[in-house]
Design a protein around this motif. Sequence first.
Motif, PDB file in Angstrom:
ATOM      1  N   SER A  63       0.815  -1.220   0.000  1.00  0.00           N
ATOM      2  CA  SER A  63       0.000   0.000   0.000  1.00  0.00           C
ATOM      3  C   SER A  63       0.844   1.264   0.000  1.00  0.00           C
ATOM      4  O   SER A  63       0.358   2.343  -0.364  1.00  0.00           O
ATOM      5  N   LYS A  64       2.093   1.148   0.413  1.00  0.00           N
ATOM      6  CA  LYS A  64       2.927   2.335   0.585  1.00  0.00           C
ATOM      7  C   LYS A  64       3.217   3.108  -0.699  1.00  0.00           C
ATOM      8  O   LYS A  64       3.191   4.347  -0.685  1.00  0.00           O
ATOM      9  N   PRO A  65       3.511   2.469  -1.828  1.00  0.00           N
ATOM     10  CA  PRO A  65       3.766   3.270  -3.037  1.00  0.00           C
ATOM     11  C   PRO A  65       2.582   4.145  -3.423  1.00  0.00           C
ATOM     12  O   PRO A  65       2.757   5.325  -3.755  1.00  0.00           O
ATOM     13  N   GLY A  66       1.369   3.585  -3.381  1.00  0.00           N
ATOM     14  CA  GLY A  66       0.186   4.380  -3.700  1.00  0.00           C
ATOM     15  C   GLY A  66      -0.038   5.483  -2.695  1.00  0.00           C
ATOM     16  O   GLY A  66      -0.398   6.611  -3.055  1.00  0.00           O
ATOM     17  N   ALA A  67       0.175   5.168  -1.418  1.00  0.00           N
ATOM     18  CA  ALA A  67      -0.002   6.158  -0.360  1.00  0.00           C
ATOM     19  C   ALA A  67       1.063   7.252  -0.447  1.00  0.00           C
ATOM     20  O   ALA A  67       0.790   8.427  -0.163  1.00  0.00           O
ATOM     21  N   ARG A  68       2.263   6.875  -0.862  1.00  0.00           N
ATOM     22  CA  ARG A  68       3.352   7.854  -0.988  1.00  0.00           C
ATOM     23  C   ARG A  68       3.026   8.877  -2.081  1.00  0.00           C
ATOM     24  O   ARG A  68       3.173  10.086  -1.878  1.00  0.00           O
ATOM     25  N   ARG A  69       2.579   8.385  -3.228  1.00  0.00           N
ATOM     26  CA  ARG A  69       2.207   9.320  -4.300  1.00  0.00           C
ATOM     27  C   ARG A  69       1.002  10.172  -3.870  1.00  0.00           C
ATOM     28  O   ARG A  69       0.972  11.386  -4.127  1.00  0.00           O
ATOM     29  N   TYR A  70       0.033   9.544  -3.233  1.00  0.00           N
ATOM     30  CA  TYR A  70      -1.154  10.273  -2.762  1.00  0.00           C
ATOM     31  C   TYR A  70      -0.736  11.432  -1.853  1.00  0.00           C
ATOM     32  O   TYR A  70      -1.195  12.565  -2.018  1.00  0.00           O
ATOM     33  N   THR A  71       0.143  11.143  -0.908  1.00  0.00           N
ATOM     34  CA  THR A  71       0.579  12.147   0.048  1.00  0.00           C
ATOM     35  C   THR A  71       1.382  13.254  -0.626  1.00  0.00           C
ATOM     36  O   THR A  71       1.192  14.440  -0.347  1.00  0.00           O
ATOM     37  N   ALA A  72       2.284  12.874  -1.532  1.00  0.00           N
ATOM     38  CA  ALA A  72       3.107  13.869  -2.229  1.00  0.00           C
ATOM     39  C   ALA A  72       2.240  14.825  -3.043  1.00  0.00           C
ATOM     40  O   ALA A  72       2.456  16.041  -3.036  1.00  0.00           O
ATOM     41  N   GLN A  73       1.261  14.281  -3.726  1.00  0.00           N
ATOM     42  CA  GLN A  73       0.382  15.135  -4.529  1.00  0.00           C
ATOM     43  C   GLN A  73      -0.499  16.017  -3.646  1.00  0.00           C
ATOM     44  O   GLN A  73      -0.713  17.193  -3.945  1.00  0.00           O
ATOM     45  N   LYS A  74      -0.993  15.443  -2.571  1.00  0.00           N
ATOM     46  CA  LYS A  74      -1.830  16.238  -1.651  1.00  0.00           C
ATOM     47  C   LYS A  74      -1.020  17.377  -1.055  1.00  0.00           C
ATOM     48  O   LYS A  74      -1.503  18.512  -0.941  1.00  0.00           O
ATOM     49  N   ASN A  75       0.226  17.093  -0.666  1.00  0.00           N
ATOM     50  CA  ASN A  75       1.093  18.131  -0.105  1.00  0.00           C
ATOM     51  C   ASN A  75       1.377  19.236  -1.116  1.00  0.00           C
ATOM     52  O   ASN A  75       1.674  20.380  -0.741  1.00  0.00           O
ATOM     53  N   ASN A  76       1.262  18.896  -2.401  1.00  0.00           N
ATOM     54  CA  ASN A  76       1.525  19.862  -3.463  1.00  0.00           C
ATOM     55  C   ASN A  76       0.247  20.560  -3.930  1.00  0.00           C
ATOM     56  O   ASN A  76       0.266  21.292  -4.923  1.00  0.00           O
ATOM     57  N   GLY A  77      -0.847  20.309  -3.230  1.00  0.00           N
ATOM     58  CA  GLY A  77      -2.105  20.950  -3.584  1.00  0.00           C
ATOM     59  C   GLY A  77      -2.827  20.329  -4.765  1.00  0.00           C
ATOM     60  O   GLY A  77      -3.722  20.943  -5.351  1.00  0.00           O
ATOM     61  N   GLU A  78      -2.451  19.110  -5.107  1.00  0.00           N
ATOM     62  CA  GLU A  78      -3.071  18.427  -6.242  1.00  0.00           C
ATOM     63  C   GLU A  78      -4.177  17.480  -5.774  1.00  0.00           C
ATOM     64  O   GLU A  78      -4.263  17.118  -4.600  1.00  0.00           O
ATOM     65  N   GLY A  79      -5.004  17.058  -6.725  1.00  0.00           N
ATOM     66  CA  GLY A  79      -5.954  15.979  -6.473  1.00  0.00           C
ATOM     67  C   GLY A  79      -5.224  14.671  -6.684  1.00  0.00           C
ATOM     68  O   GLY A  79      -4.900  14.321  -7.829  1.00  0.00           O
ATOM     69  N   PRO A  80      -4.933  13.924  -5.614  1.00  0.00           N
ATOM     70  CA  PRO A  80      -4.111  12.716  -5.735  1.00  0.00           C
ATOM     71  C   PRO A  80      -4.696  11.677  -6.695  1.00  0.00           C
ATOM     72  O   PRO A  80      -5.900  11.424  -6.698  1.00  0.00           O
ATOM     73  N   TRP A  81      -3.850  11.124  -7.527  1.00  0.00           N
ATOM     74  CA  TRP A  81      -4.212  10.049  -8.447  1.00  0.00           C
ATOM     75  C   TRP A  81      -5.372  10.454  -9.364  1.00  0.00           C
ATOM     76  O   TRP A  81      -6.160   9.600  -9.785  1.00  0.00           O
ATOM     77  N   ALA A  96      10.774  10.736  -2.041  1.00  0.00           N
ATOM     78  CA  ALA A  96      11.260  11.346  -0.799  1.00  0.00           C
ATOM     79  C   ALA A  96      10.141  11.593   0.215  1.00  0.00           C
ATOM     80  O   ALA A  96      10.417  12.039   1.331  1.00  0.00           O
ATOM     81  N   THR A  97       8.921  11.297  -0.129  1.00  0.00           N
ATOM     82  CA  THR A  97       7.780  11.576   0.737  1.00  0.00           C
ATOM     83  C   THR A  97       7.562  10.447   1.741  1.00  0.00           C
ATOM     84  O   THR A  97       7.575   9.272   1.377  1.00  0.00           O
ATOM     85  N   GLU A  98       7.382  10.822   2.985  1.00  0.00           N
ATOM     86  CA  GLU A  98       7.093   9.843   4.031  1.00  0.00           C
ATOM     87  C   GLU A  98       5.602   9.499   4.017  1.00  0.00           C
ATOM     88  O   GLU A  98       4.759  10.376   3.862  1.00  0.00           O
ATOM     89  N   VAL A  99       5.291   8.239   4.167  1.00  0.00           N
ATOM     90  CA  VAL A  99       3.898   7.804   4.246  1.00  0.00           C
ATOM     91  C   VAL A  99       3.404   7.999   5.672  1.00  0.00           C
ATOM     92  O   VAL A  99       3.988   7.442   6.607  1.00  0.00           O
ATOM     93  N   PRO A 100       2.360   8.795   5.883  1.00  0.00           N
ATOM     94  CA  PRO A 100       1.833   8.981   7.241  1.00  0.00           C
ATOM     95  C   PRO A 100       1.416   7.648   7.848  1.00  0.00           C
ATOM     96  O   PRO A 100       0.763   6.825   7.192  1.00  0.00           O
TER      97      PRO A 100
END
Length: 219
Positions: A63-81, A96-100
């Motif tokens: 689950s971490k790769p999907g969650a990592r991209r989700y978090t990185a995009q959210k942190n950048n103000g994007e709609g994840p995925w 480089a994004t940590e998964v919460p």
Amino acid sequence: MDIYDAMRTTAAVRRFTDDPLPDDVLVRILDHARFAPSGGNRQGVHVVVVREQATRAALAELSKPGARRYTAQKNNGEGPWNPVRPMAVSAEQVAATEVPAAMIAPLFDAAVVLVVCVDLTVVAAMDQELPRVGVVAGASVYPFVWNVLLAARNEGFGGVLTTMAVAEEPGVKQLLGIPEDYAVAAVVPLGRPEHQVRRLTRKPVSALATRERFDGESL
């Protein structure tokens, strides 16, 4: 419980107590959920019931790769995925994004984890030739998932529909022995809610329904 009460109080539960969810209760939940509609009543759903911690840990890693991209995009103000708006963050930023921890914790803390699959040989994907991401095949599986959550609510339990692991579907299939013709639709942790939400916030009907046309008068 009253069906309208269940619909209005079935929240996404991500924090659980240590209470078990016995097999007899789980069977009762699934027994009611199986009456969900599916295309042609073909009933192509299969549920893998996961209790072993080692398997949960493997699902968490997947689950971490999907969650990592989700978090990185959210942190950048994007709609994840988002299937319409391309990702603006770089692969290096994603890496480089940590998964919460909260995104993975339900897989460990829930009493049981359900991996819900659907047999693609029995779905009618009416949108498969349209130039957009397919959604129609989900009609043969997601009503079942929602029924699981409603039935769990009625039993005093709760859960959340997650899809982070689907980004690594080949790994999930290998882990759980899922046949090639099946798709992984959802990973659903279930357990006793640490806190039961009594009121949910949603848009009013006037914001989501219009008369005759998309741009018509609000209902």
